[in-house]
Enzyme design. Structure first.
Site, PDB file in Angstrom:
ATOM      1  N   ASN A   9      -5.870 -54.636  17.095  1.00  0.00           N
ATOM      2  CA  ASN A   9      -5.496 -55.787  17.546  1.00  0.00           C
ATOM      3  C   ASN A   9      -6.428 -56.227  18.499  1.00  0.00           C
ATOM      4  OD1 ASN A   9      -4.273 -57.935  18.731  1.00  0.00           O
ATOM      5  ND2 ASN A   9      -2.329 -56.901  19.133  1.00  0.00           N
ATOM      6  N   LYS A  16      -5.688 -53.025  21.057  1.00  0.00           N
ATOM      7  CA  LYS A  16      -4.690 -52.006  20.866  1.00  0.00           C
ATOM      8  C   LYS A  16      -5.104 -51.374  19.511  1.00  0.00           C
ATOM      9  CE  LYS A  16      -1.000 -54.606  23.078  1.00  0.00           C
ATOM     10  NZ  LYS A  16       0.324 -55.447  23.011  1.00  0.00           N
ATOM     11  N   ARG A  90      -5.229 -57.297  12.875  1.00  0.00           N
ATOM     12  CA  ARG A  90      -4.381 -58.420  13.504  1.00  0.00           C
ATOM     13  C   ARG A  90      -5.264 -59.341  13.396  1.00  0.00           C
ATOM     14  NH1 ARG A  90       0.294 -58.816  18.113  1.00  0.00           N
ATOM     15  NH2 ARG A  90       0.897 -60.959  17.521  1.00  0.00           N
ATOM     16  N   HIS A 178       3.589 -64.885  15.532  1.00  0.00           N
ATOM     17  CA  HIS A 178       4.284 -63.641  15.560  1.00  0.00           C
ATOM     18  C   HIS A 178       4.964 -63.274  14.332  1.00  0.00           C
ATOM     19  CE1 HIS A 178       5.006 -64.604  20.484  1.00  0.00           C
ATOM     20  NE2 HIS A 178       4.136 -63.565  20.258  1.00  0.00           N
ATOM     21  N   HIS A 205      11.584 -63.068  19.833  1.00  0.00           N
ATOM     22  CA  HIS A 205      10.486 -62.203  20.125  1.00  0.00           C
ATOM     23  C   HIS A 205       9.967 -62.529  21.356  1.00  0.00           C
ATOM     24  CE1 HIS A 205       6.604 -59.682  19.377  1.00  0.00           C
ATOM     25  NE2 HIS A 205       6.465 -60.495  20.445  1.00  0.00           N
ATOM     26  N   GLY A 207       8.065 -61.482  24.669  1.00  0.00           N
ATOM     27  CA  GLY A 207       7.418 -60.655  25.292  1.00  0.00           C
ATOM     28  C   GLY A 207       6.484 -61.335  26.312  1.00  0.00           C
ATOM     29  N   ARG A 238       2.557 -69.602  29.692  1.00  0.00           N
ATOM     30  CA  ARG A 238       2.467 -70.808  28.845  1.00  0.00           C
ATOM     31  C   ARG A 238       3.764 -71.619  29.174  1.00  0.00           C
ATOM     32  NH1 ARG A 238       0.841 -67.780  23.523  1.00  0.00           N
ATOM     33  NH2 ARG A 238       0.702 -65.609  24.836  1.00  0.00           N
ATOM     34  N   GLY A 325       8.956 -56.982  24.547  1.00  0.00           N
ATOM     35  CA  GLY A 325       9.290 -56.165  25.767  1.00  0.00           C
ATOM     36  C   GLY A 325      10.599 -56.746  26.769  1.00  0.00           C
ATOM     37  N   GLY A 327      13.039 -58.775  25.365  1.00  0.00           N
ATOM     38  CA  GLY A 327      14.102 -58.490  24.463  1.00  0.00           C
ATOM     39  C   GLY A 327      14.571 -57.217  24.368  1.00  0.00           C
ATOM     40  N   GLU A 376       4.251 -53.940  15.428  1.00  0.00           N
ATOM     41  CA  GLU A 376       3.384 -54.722  14.565  1.00  0.00           C
ATOM     42  C   GLU A 376       2.456 -53.728  13.935  1.00  0.00           C
ATOM     43  OE1 GLU A 376       3.392 -56.905  18.231  1.00  0.00           O
ATOM     44  OE2 GLU A 376       3.507 -58.894  17.235  1.00  0.00           O
TER      45      GLU A 376
HETATM   46  P1  ADP Z   1       3.071 -58.520  24.859  1.00  0.00           P
HETATM   47  O1  ADP Z   1       3.495 -59.955  24.286  1.00  0.00           O
HETATM   48  O2  ADP Z   1       1.799 -58.605  25.638  1.00  0.00           O
HETATM   49  O3  ADP Z   1       3.100 -57.788  23.785  1.00  0.00           O
HETATM   50  P2  ADP Z   1       5.288 -57.142  25.631  1.00  0.00           P
HETATM   51  O4  ADP Z   1       6.041 -57.366  24.356  1.00  0.00           O
HETATM   52  O5  ADP Z   1       4.827 -55.714  25.898  1.00  0.00           O
HETATM   53  O6  ADP Z   1       3.913 -58.049  25.859  1.00  0.00           O
HETATM   54  O7  ADP Z   1       6.364 -57.827  26.912  1.00  0.00           O
HETATM   55  C1  ADP Z   1       5.808 -57.656  27.977  1.00  0.00           C
HETATM   56  C2  ADP Z   1       7.082 -58.319  28.822  1.00  0.00           C
HETATM   57  O8  ADP Z   1       8.088 -57.429  28.780  1.00  0.00           O
HETATM   58  C3  ADP Z   1       6.730 -58.245  30.600  1.00  0.00           C
HETATM   59  O9  ADP Z   1       7.181 -59.611  30.898  1.00  0.00           O
HETATM   60  C4  ADP Z   1       7.469 -56.997  31.094  1.00  0.00           C
HETATM   61  O10 ADP Z   1       7.856 -57.429  32.573  1.00  0.00           O
HETATM   62  C5  ADP Z   1       8.602 -57.127  30.116  1.00  0.00           C
HETATM   63  N1  ADP Z   1       9.130 -55.851  30.228  1.00  0.00           N
HETATM   64  C6  ADP Z   1       8.732 -54.612  29.743  1.00  0.00           C
HETATM   65  N2  ADP Z   1       9.488 -53.563  30.172  1.00  0.00           N
HETATM   66  C7  ADP Z   1      10.608 -54.040  30.835  1.00  0.00           C
HETATM   67  C8  ADP Z   1      11.813 -53.396  31.348  1.00  0.00           C
HETATM   68  N3  ADP Z   1      12.123 -52.383  31.284  1.00  0.00           N
HETATM   69  N4  ADP Z   1      12.774 -54.533  31.808  1.00  0.00           N
HETATM   70  C9  ADP Z   1      12.531 -55.902  31.864  1.00  0.00           C
HETATM   71  N5  ADP Z   1      11.605 -56.532  31.232  1.00  0.00           N
HETATM   72  C10 ADP Z   1      10.513 -55.620  30.799  1.00  0.00           C
END
Ligand code: ADP
Length: 390
Positions: A9, A16, A90, A178, A205, A207, A238, A325, A327, A376
């Site tokens: 990715n 990644k 990806r 996604h 989703h 993150g 965004r 992350g 969710g 993913e």
């Molecule tokens: P990406 O879209 O880059 O793959 P992720 O799915 O890893 O990102 O999500 C990143 C988000 O998840 C960030 O806003 C981060 O603060 C949040 N996050 C990660 N761990 C936690 C946690 N333990 N509690 C709350 N939010 C979290």
């Protein structure tokens, strides 16, 4: 030599990757490179044995490509005895036509390069990853797996904008993204609760990028992202849904050009712009300032609003699934959303939510709610094995 399947990715400044056994699809390890093109560092966590990291430093020449090549070369040396048989990439955009993973030959590569204007911040980096992997692993099958593919097959009305029809025909339409995450999570839901996975489901989703998908019997029927990854929910940096009139105003009254708008919309908006604190959910929650609280309230408001629209698209809702992350990890976000969905029949099990159990709705809840971690890389590995070795 042991056969290996590599998933890649490749982004603008990070990479990644994961390594799988191509026959059993057991994961042999995962890792990443941050600060590509700068003071890059490679991290790898093998499934067995010690994690390691290696400083790569700065690449020369065609910066992203050289940095990627350096990273993959280091990875190859760090995993002696592995013969890479297939590489799954990806790829953010498969356009209107590519609805399934595909082996990358010269014709497919050229078709993907033509889609670069549709996703200028992602597609060129994804394709730099393809070039690097083709050069380093010339014997391996290269397979493209698309974030858009899962959403192909929508009704016209779910993909259209109210613009002149010829623009839709020329590709100005909603694509959705996604998709690899939605496909993986929907497959997991089928294992966890098959009777529910066959019904009407929304997957959120959440993150750094955030979107939602409405699924009927495991197939996408609508999604909140559109032509680009800017639409729908607010995200780390965004804005999500926006009146195009606001952009016209910024152009005519404030002198914004395309580059300035792009910088505003991709890097300075969303949770970061609203909170004035950070794009990172944990830091915004911890800050607790009035603007940080407003940013969180807006995120919840937009989630609930879009859940309402997607539920109408589905004609009702059987399950809501949190992933990504935020969710997967934010107990308070899930509780805040659930508190607004009583009208849909959602009763949260507070202790299951606090423990991030798989099912977080209380037994009498009419609407079931789940937390399902996404993967993913595994979805790419499955597609790649099927496509490369079929
Ligand atoms: P990406 O879209 O880059 O793959 P992720 O799915 O890893 O990102 O999500 C990143 C988000 O998840 C960030 O806003 C981060 O603060 C949040 N996050 C990660 N761990 C936690 C946690 N333990 N509690 C709350 N939010 C979290």
């Amino acid at each position: 030599m042991t056969d290996a399947l590599l998933t890649l990715n490749a982004g603008s400044s990070s990479l990644k990757f994961a390594v799988f056994d191509p026959h059993t699809l057991a994961c042999l390890g995962r890792g990443g490179v941050e600060a590509l093109g700068g003071d890059a560092r490679l991290q790898f966590r093998p499934a067995k044995g010690e994690a390691f990291s290696d400083r790569l430093g700065r690449g020369d020449g065609d910066a992203p490509l050289a940095a990627l090549t350096g990273a993959l070369d280091t990875l190859g040396k760090a995993l002696p005895g592995l013969a890479v048989r297939a590489v799954g990439h990806r790829i953010v955009h498969g356009g209107a036509e590519l609805a399934a993973p595909v082996r990358i030959d010269d014709a497919v590569y050229a078709a993907l390069a033509k889609l670069e204007p549709l996703a200028p911040l992602h597609q060129p980096h994804n394709l730099a990853g393809v070039r690097a992997a083709r050069a380093l692993f010339p014997q391996a099958a290269q397979v493209a797996c698309f974030d858009t593919a899962f959403h192909r097959g929508h009704d016209f009305v779910a993909d259209a904008y109210g613009l002149p029809r010829e623009m839709y025909d020329a590709g100005l339409r909603r694509y959705g993204f996604h998709g690899l995450s939605y496909e993986y999570v929907s497959g997991r839901l089928r294992e966890i609760a098959p009777e529910i996975a066959g019904g009407r489901v929304i997957i959120a989703h959440l993150g750094n990028g955030a979107s939602m998908c409405a699924l009927r019997d495991g197939r996408s029927v609508a999604t909140t992202m559109g032509f680009s990854t800017l639409d729908g929910l607010p995200m780390g940096t965004r804005p999500g849904q926006l009146d195009p009139g606001a952009l016209l105003y910024l152009m005519s009254a404030s002198g914004y050009d395309a580059a300035a708008l792009s910088e505003l919309l991709y890097h300075r908006s969303g949770l970061k712009g609203l909170s004035g604190v950070s794009n990172d959910w944990r830091e915004i929650e911890a800050a607790g300032t009035p603007h940080a609280r407003d940013a969180i309230a807006y995120f919840v408001h937009r989630l609930v609003h879009e859940i309402g629209g997607l539920t109408a698209d589905l004609g009702g809702l059987d399950a809501l699934v949190f992933t990504g992350g935020i969710g997967e990890h934010s107990v308070s976000l899930r509780a805040a959303v659930a508190a607004r969905l009583g009208w849909l029949g959602l009763a949260l099990d507070e202790s299951a939510n606090a423990a991030a159990q798989t099912r977080i709705s209380a037994p009498p809840s009419r609407l079931a709610a789940f937390v399902v971690p996404t993967d993913e890389e595994r979805q790419i590995a499955e597609h790649t094995a099927k496509t490369a070795f079929a």
